[in-house]
Design a protein around this motif. Sequence first.
Motif, PDB file in Angstrom:
ATOM      1  N   GLY A  46      -5.483  -6.666  -1.162  1.00 34.02           N
ATOM      2  CA  GLY A  46      -5.195  -7.920   0.251  1.00 34.02           C
ATOM      3  C   GLY A  46      -4.310  -7.359   1.169  1.00 34.02           C
ATOM      4  O   GLY A  46      -4.585  -7.244   2.350  1.00 34.02           O
ATOM      5  N   MET A  47      -3.184  -6.584   0.840  1.00 31.88           N
ATOM      6  CA  MET A  47      -2.363  -6.178   1.748  1.00 31.88           C
ATOM      7  C   MET A  47      -2.805  -4.777   2.275  1.00 31.88           C
ATOM      8  O   MET A  47      -2.886  -4.595   3.701  1.00 31.88           O
ATOM      9  CB  MET A  47      -0.933  -5.375   1.228  1.00 31.88           C
ATOM     10  N   ALA A  48      -3.712  -3.948   1.780  1.00 33.38           N
ATOM     11  CA  ALA A  48      -4.321  -3.052   2.116  1.00 33.38           C
ATOM     12  C   ALA A  48      -5.590  -3.385   3.283  1.00 33.38           C
ATOM     13  O   ALA A  48      -5.619  -2.677   4.227  1.00 33.38           O
ATOM     14  CB  ALA A  48      -4.874  -2.277   1.063  1.00 33.38           C
ATOM     15  N   GLU A  49      -6.218  -4.337   2.869  1.00 36.62           N
ATOM     16  CA  GLU A  49      -7.081  -4.899   3.600  1.00 36.62           C
ATOM     17  C   GLU A  49      -6.613  -5.357   5.005  1.00 36.62           C
ATOM     18  O   GLU A  49      -7.032  -5.295   6.157  1.00 36.62           O
ATOM     19  CB  GLU A  49      -8.002  -5.924   3.190  1.00 36.62           C
ATOM     20  N   ASP A  50      -5.677  -5.993   5.103  1.00 33.26           N
ATOM     21  CA  ASP A  50      -4.741  -6.411   6.143  1.00 33.26           C
ATOM     22  C   ASP A  50      -4.327  -5.357   6.948  1.00 33.26           C
ATOM     23  O   ASP A  50      -4.468  -5.244   8.251  1.00 33.26           O
ATOM     24  CB  ASP A  50      -3.742  -7.466   6.005  1.00 33.26           C
ATOM     25  N   PHE A  51      -3.772  -4.367   6.391  1.00 27.08           N
ATOM     26  CA  PHE A  51      -3.598  -3.171   7.231  1.00 27.08           C
ATOM     27  C   PHE A  51      -4.579  -2.457   8.074  1.00 27.08           C
ATOM     28  O   PHE A  51      -4.603  -2.102   9.134  1.00 27.08           O
ATOM     29  CB  PHE A  51      -2.858  -2.144   6.320  1.00 27.08           C
ATOM     30  N   SER A  52      -5.832  -2.438   7.178  1.00 28.95           N
ATOM     31  CA  SER A  52      -6.951  -1.617   7.626  1.00 28.95           C
ATOM     32  C   SER A  52      -7.652  -2.393   9.029  1.00 28.95           C
ATOM     33  O   SER A  52      -7.994  -1.802   9.909  1.00 28.95           O
ATOM     34  CB  SER A  52      -8.143  -1.368   6.622  1.00 28.95           C
ATOM     35  N   LEU A  53      -7.492  -3.733   8.797  1.00 25.30           N
ATOM     36  CA  LEU A  53      -8.067  -4.538   9.733  1.00 25.30           C
ATOM     37  C   LEU A  53      -7.439  -4.466  11.107  1.00 25.30           C
ATOM     38  O   LEU A  53      -7.912  -4.211  12.331  1.00 25.30           O
ATOM     39  CB  LEU A  53      -8.365  -6.032   9.388  1.00 25.30           C
ATOM     40  N   ALA A  54      -5.936  -4.418  10.995  1.00 17.46           N
ATOM     41  CA  ALA A  54      -5.109  -4.296  12.103  1.00 17.46           C
ATOM     42  C   ALA A  54      -5.273  -2.835  12.820  1.00 17.46           C
ATOM     43  O   ALA A  54      -5.288  -3.060  13.908  1.00 17.46           O
ATOM     44  CB  ALA A  54      -3.765  -4.804  11.699  1.00 17.46           C
ATOM     45  N   ALA A  55      -5.163  -1.901  11.765  1.00 13.46           N
ATOM     46  CA  ALA A  55      -5.082  -0.566  12.481  1.00 13.46           C
ATOM     47  C   ALA A  55      -6.366  -0.291  12.974  1.00 13.46           C
ATOM     48  O   ALA A  55      -6.436   0.342  14.148  1.00 13.46           O
ATOM     49  CB  ALA A  55      -5.110   0.236  11.205  1.00 13.46           C
ATOM     50  N   LEU A  56      -7.810  -0.868  12.634  1.00 17.41           N
ATOM     51  CA  LEU A  56      -8.929  -0.234  13.127  1.00 17.41           C
ATOM     52  C   LEU A  56      -9.452  -1.190  14.177  1.00 17.41           C
ATOM     53  O   LEU A  56     -10.363  -0.725  14.680  1.00 17.41           O
ATOM     54  CB  LEU A  56      -9.963  -0.348  11.988  1.00 17.41           C
ATOM     55  N   THR A  57      -8.743  -2.363  14.567  1.00 19.07           N
ATOM     56  CA  THR A  57      -9.008  -3.039  15.705  1.00 19.07           C
ATOM     57  C   THR A  57      -7.804  -3.002  16.888  1.00 19.07           C
ATOM     58  O   THR A  57      -7.677  -3.632  17.470  1.00 19.07           O
ATOM     59  CB  THR A  57      -9.135  -4.442  15.206  1.00 19.07           C
ATOM     60  N   GLY A  58      -7.278  -1.615  16.839  1.00 17.73           N
ATOM     61  CA  GLY A  58      -6.290  -1.182  17.916  1.00 17.73           C
ATOM     62  C   GLY A  58      -4.912  -1.701  17.580  1.00 17.73           C
ATOM     63  O   GLY A  58      -4.017  -1.617  18.574  1.00 17.73           O
TER      64      GLY A  58
END
Length: 519
Positions: free
Chosen positions: A40-52
């Motif tokens: 869950g924490m990894a997915e939150d990170f990836s979503l934030a990182a890949l959307t700028g």
Amino acid sequence: MVRYKLLTGESRFRIHLIAQGLAVGAVAGFAAVCYRLLLGMAEDFSLAALTGGLPLPFPVTVLLWCGVAVAIGRLMEWEPMARGSGIPQVEGELLGQVSMSWWKVLAAKFLGGGLAIALGLSLGREGPSVQIGAAAGKGMAVLQKRGKVEERLFLSSGASAGLSAAFNAPLAGVIFALEEVHKSFSPLVLLSAMMASLAADFVSKHFFGLGPVFSFGVPSVLPLNLYGHLLLLGLLCGAGGALFSRVILDVQTLYGRLPFPARYRVVIPALAALCIGPFLPDILGGGHALVEHLGMGGKTLSLIFLLFAGKLLFTALCFGSGAAGGIFLPMLAVGASLGALYGTAAALFTGMDQAFVVNFLIVGMAGFFAAVVRAPITGIILITEMTGSFTHLLSVSAVVILAHVTADLLRARPIYDSLLLRMLRKSDGAVSAGKILLEGTVCPGSPLDGRMVREASLPEGCLLVSIHRSGEEILPNGDTLLSAGDRIIALADGSRARRIREKLLDLSGVCVPEKHLWE
């Protein structure tokens, strides 16, 4: 000669199974919960990182993503049994075909799975949760110096607990262990798996609450005059599931033909995630957010089709690379997209109330699961528990049956059986020696019904050691007459257990067309 406690039928052993199941469920459930929190924490990170949201120049981000992808590849080389979903590995271990190093699997699955999701790969937590639970169960058995028979019970109980904790679905965890992992409804496995699954669900609910996994609410009951749509949707799910399985396997084959070492394969989906993320973030990660967004409605047909095709292809690209992660939740997300696509089209062209689109989304998930995994009972119970409502039980069951039959007519192979066969052919795991116990039930009219043991044509490497009939145990000899309802237990050569199991299922009346599964 070793006397297996499984054959005694003593009540004390059943009490032991209950206590054992609760202990394994608590440990395996906690491990699966930790993995779920990490992802869950990894997915939150990836979503934030890949959307700028990552404050790095793009070239630096590319180098970072490539470096992490290579690290995942090297980790999978260190422990090949941690690659992919993990469900085929568990099935192979129960059949005596492979042997997992439980602590290496736990370490590689946690680290590799967390990094893969942090990169934005379309992989699920459920298959890895099953393997993590199984590895935790095996670890408990090894540390307690249990025998091989009890070790396999620990392992199957842990697998059931892993799925239960991943989905807050205790009944689905039990049925999955019986229907898919064991492919037989063994009373002993049922008792141990049920206790483990309930214990894991209890642990999971302390972290994630009492609600169901999906929170789009209880949909309106689908009127009977709309059930004609379910016929078409069932056919679409069957065909779509067959397509999904074919694409998954074909992309995996294409990866095997690449001219560079396997450790670099994860770089391909990692770079794809960097390119796709800013424009289509809904297809990143496992797919939980995608299902909930679709459940809110308001999407156009073109966008839903784009999400369906994009999630399917990106999942195949990610899974084929060998990264630690499963296809369980991404598969449900693709099925939800197909159901929402059909429901939206029906509302647009037939005047159906738009409120019923969520019903088609739900039955689409169940139908797609049944077509891909070929475990219809698990599909029905899983979707019911995940949505927290029995109002759609009839519609879900209808679509599941139609999708299952359609996939069978299209000669689609159950995905986890196909993946297990590929894994065994590559010989990534160490082959386990020794004997294992296999169970089956004699069905009316089957080749075993009404036959004496000496006439049964049992497969080579298989010895019938016990028959359970009407609560009593019979030690068979050549003149023992088999009859419908008998639960038979056979001792099998571990190196040939897969073939022996399929032959036993066929003889006992469970239709398993081997040429479809293993050609």
